[in-house]
Motif scaffolding. Structure first.
Motif, PDB file in Angstrom:
ATOM      1  N   GLY A  21      39.631  11.796  12.240  1.00  0.00           N
ATOM      2  CA  GLY A  21      40.308  10.597  11.763  1.00  0.00           C
ATOM      3  C   GLY A  21      39.952   9.361  12.575  1.00  0.00           C
ATOM      4  N   PHE A  22      39.575   9.551  13.842  1.00  0.00           N
ATOM      5  CA  PHE A  22      39.189   8.414  14.678  1.00  0.00           C
ATOM      6  C   PHE A  22      37.826   7.844  14.281  1.00  0.00           C
ATOM      7  CE2 PHE A  22      41.988  10.632  17.866  1.00  0.00           C
ATOM      8  CZ  PHE A  22      42.985   9.664  17.861  1.00  0.00           C
ATOM      9  N   LEU A  23      37.109   8.550  13.418  1.00  0.00           N
ATOM     10  CA  LEU A  23      35.772   8.118  13.022  1.00  0.00           C
ATOM     11  C   LEU A  23      35.774   7.387  11.686  1.00  0.00           C
ATOM     12  CD1 LEU A  23      33.758  11.322  14.021  1.00  0.00           C
ATOM     13  CD2 LEU A  23      34.174   9.260  15.381  1.00  0.00           C
ATOM     14  N   ARG A  24      36.966   7.094  11.163  1.00  0.00           N
ATOM     15  CA  ARG A  24      37.027   6.315   9.923  1.00  0.00           C
ATOM     16  C   ARG A  24      36.553   4.896  10.200  1.00  0.00           C
ATOM     17  NH1 ARG A  24      39.778   9.022   5.992  1.00  0.00           N
ATOM     18  NH2 ARG A  24      41.129  10.739   6.692  1.00  0.00           N
ATOM     19  N   LEU A  25      35.665   4.399   9.376  1.00  0.00           N
ATOM     20  CA  LEU A  25      35.069   3.088   9.584  1.00  0.00           C
ATOM     21  C   LEU A  25      35.755   2.038   8.724  1.00  0.00           C
ATOM     22  CD1 LEU A  25      31.333   4.193   9.622  1.00  0.00           C
ATOM     23  CD2 LEU A  25      32.728   3.559  11.595  1.00  0.00           C
ATOM     24  N   PRO A  26      35.574   0.752   9.061  1.00  0.00           N
ATOM     25  CA  PRO A  26      36.130  -0.317   8.219  1.00  0.00           C
ATOM     26  C   PRO A  26      35.553  -0.261   6.812  1.00  0.00           C
ATOM     27  CG  PRO A  26      35.429  -1.167  10.353  1.00  0.00           C
ATOM     28  CD  PRO A  26      34.925   0.242  10.255  1.00  0.00           C
ATOM     29  N   GLU A  27      36.065  -1.084   5.946  1.00  0.00           N
ATOM     30  CA  GLU A  27      35.666  -1.071   4.534  1.00  0.00           C
ATOM     31  C   GLU A  27      34.234  -1.502   4.304  1.00  0.00           C
ATOM     32  OE1 GLU A  27      37.319   0.059   1.906  1.00  0.00           O
ATOM     33  OE2 GLU A  27      38.882   0.729   3.258  1.00  0.00           O
ATOM     34  N   ALA A  28      33.609  -2.166   5.281  1.00  0.00           N
ATOM     35  CA  ALA A  28      32.233  -2.632   5.103  1.00  0.00           C
ATOM     36  C   ALA A  28      31.328  -1.456   4.783  1.00  0.00           C
ATOM     37  CB  ALA A  28      31.736  -3.316   6.380  1.00  0.00           C
ATOM     38  N   PRO A  29      30.377  -1.612   3.865  1.00  0.00           N
ATOM     39  CA  PRO A  29      29.525  -0.510   3.485  1.00  0.00           C
ATOM     40  C   PRO A  29      28.644  -0.043   4.622  1.00  0.00           C
ATOM     41  CG  PRO A  29      28.662  -2.576   2.594  1.00  0.00           C
ATOM     42  CD  PRO A  29      29.992  -2.879   3.179  1.00  0.00           C
ATOM     43  N   SER A  30      28.416   1.261   4.673  1.00  0.00           N
ATOM     44  CA  SER A  30      27.518   1.827   5.686  1.00  0.00           C
ATOM     45  C   SER A  30      26.104   1.376   5.435  1.00  0.00           C
ATOM     46  CB  SER A  30      27.588   3.366   5.617  1.00  0.00           C
ATOM     47  OG  SER A  30      26.522   3.934   6.347  1.00  0.00           O
ATOM     48  N   PRO A  31      25.309   1.143   6.523  1.00  0.00           N
ATOM     49  CA  PRO A  31      23.917   0.788   6.340  1.00  0.00           C
ATOM     50  C   PRO A  31      23.152   1.824   5.539  1.00  0.00           C
ATOM     51  CG  PRO A  31      24.595   0.422   8.618  1.00  0.00           C
ATOM     52  CD  PRO A  31      25.721   1.075   7.925  1.00  0.00           C
ATOM     53  N   ALA A  32      23.617   3.096   5.625  1.00  0.00           N
ATOM     54  CA  ALA A  32      22.915   4.156   4.899  1.00  0.00           C
ATOM     55  C   ALA A  32      23.050   4.008   3.396  1.00  0.00           C
ATOM     56  CB  ALA A  32      23.442   5.507   5.329  1.00  0.00           C
ATOM     57  N   LYS A  33      24.108   3.261   2.937  1.00  0.00           N
ATOM     58  CA  LYS A  33      24.329   3.166   1.499  1.00  0.00           C
ATOM     59  C   LYS A  33      24.068   1.775   0.942  1.00  0.00           C
ATOM     60  CE  LYS A  33      28.620   4.861   1.681  1.00  0.00           C
ATOM     61  NZ  LYS A  33      29.891   5.355   1.174  1.00  0.00           N
ATOM     62  N   SER A  34      23.740   0.833   1.819  1.00  0.00           N
ATOM     63  CA  SER A  34      23.544  -0.532   1.345  1.00  0.00           C
ATOM     64  C   SER A  34      22.171  -0.712   0.744  1.00  0.00           C
ATOM     65  CB  SER A  34      23.725  -1.484   2.511  1.00  0.00           C
ATOM     66  OG  SER A  34      22.778  -1.244   3.520  1.00  0.00           O
TER      67      SER A  34
END
Length: 401
Positions: free
Chosen positions: A388-401
């Protein structure tokens, strides 16, 4: 698989810092097995050899975040030169102590100095990639490429140092490691155009990245993975020696890294729909499953195949871990944040080398592999419990952009 990597090297100076980083990082795969082969040859004890190698890794684990913080504050070039010089002198002192048959304490002191002055060049190279491709889909591919480079190093380094130490001279492998470290480090320091600019620290943002819950969690996971790497390194040397094939130990370790290299190429070439957190947890689970068979193998050729399969999950775990770190840590502390991952691995390697040496002498190498499996299980349990500590902000991951 190769296609996505072609566009990475078009920027000015990219090829230069990649090549310098590759040469300068060669010792990270040569030093451990080189020290084990040299010290075991001098003392006839895997326990002493593992403890000396462990001392080096403990010192690196403690010092790396501090040198990385200096790098974030003063820039890479101003930090690399003095550290590389001191590191070369310390490694020379270690070899001299072993060659002259000086008391064991001189080996430990020299090893501590080697570790304390070792720089996390991988973190510095990744920081340059992050500066070049921040927020771009290319950053995922760049981190994958760096993990592949790490594994190329771990494929070639152990084999090279083993051949040099067993066929040429017990000191030859460490001499080559010293030359690679010094020349590669200085070459990277000279390339000022691509180094990240010094970022001003935001008010209230000067604390250590280890205080970020996600980074603390990743560090605990990589502590366990480092224990796997350190124990497998030493136990595999003992396994090959037990089967009358000590000269093959480097090639067995190369097989372990080879599996990771192949999976890293494939993993980095894909654009994933699964979140970074999901990829990280799945990779940890696959790693545990892959380690299970090596406890029951009694043949050197079969062990090579088993280690290759066990290594398939290494690169995906490292790639996602560094990607998560890049997203979780402020840019002004990025080198230090990545260094904490290297620190955790180094501390784990030290623990694994020490435990592997003790358990090998007590129970034999095949049984000692149980420690490696246990360390991997620890990493999975911690990763799952704290994911749960690894949840990222809403910004898209570089892997999916």
């Amino acid at each position: 698989m190769v296609g996505p990597y072609r566009g990475l090297f078009k920027g000015p100076g990219v090829k230069g810092f990649v090549l310098a980083g590759f040469v300068g990082r060669m010792p990270m795969s040569m030093l451990g097995i080189g020290v084990v082969l040299l010290i075991e040859g001098v003392t006839d004890s895997f326990a002493v050899a593992g403890a000396v190698a462990g001392a080096c890794n403990v010192a690196f684990a403690v010092a790396a975040p501090m040198s990385a913080r200096l790098t974030d504050r003063f820039g890479q070039s101003r930090v690399i030169v003095p550290f590389a010089t001191l590191n070369a002198l310390a490694l020379a002192a270690l070899m001299l102590s072993a060659g002259l048959g000086l008391p064991d304490w001189t080996l430990y002191v020299s090893a501590l100095l080697v570790g304390a002055t070792s720089l996390s060049l991988g973190s510095m190279v990744r920081a340059r990639w992050s500066h070049a491709h921040s927020g771009s889909a290319k950053l995922h591919t760049a981190f994958a490429f760096e993990s592949v480079i790490d594994e190329v190093i771990f494929v070639t380094g152990p084999a090279l140092v083993t051949v040099l130490a067993t066929a040429v001279n017990p000191f030859a492998g460490l001499v080559v490691a010293l030359v690679c470290m010094f020349t590669g480090s200085l070459a990277l320091a000279l390339q000022r155009r691509t180094q990240p600019p010094i970022q001003p620290v935001r008010t209230g943002g000067g604390g250590s990245p280890i205080l970020i819950p996600g980074i603390a969690l990743l560090s605990c996971v990589y502590l366990g993975l480092g224990a796997v790497f350190g124990s497998v390194d030493l136990i595999t040397v003992a396994f090959a020696t037990e089967h009358g094939a000590k000269g093959m130990s480097g090639f067995l370790l190369a097989a372990f890294a080879g599996g990771s290299m192949v999976s890293g190429l494939w993993f980095g070439s894909r654009h994933w729909q699964i979140s970074l957190r999901g990829r990280f947890v799945r990779s940890l689970g696959v790693f545990v499953v892959g380690l299970l068979p090596i406890m029951f193998i009694g043949s050197v050729p079969v062990m090579a195949a088993g280690l290759f399969l066990a290594g398939l999950a290494i690169s995906p775990t490292l790639i996602t871990g560094f990607s998560l770190t890049e997203r979780l840590v402020p840019s002004s502390l990025l080198t230090e944040g990545m260094a904490w991952i290297s620190t955790a691995i180094g501390l784990g390697v030290a623990l694994g080398a020490w435990a592997g040496g003790q358990l090998t002498e007590l129970y034999g190498p095949s049984n000692a592999y149980a420690f490696s499996l246990g360390a991997a299980v620890f990493a999975v349990v911690v990763g799952l419990a704290g994911s749960g500590f690894l949840r990222l902000p809403e910004a898209p991951s570089p892997a999916k952009s």
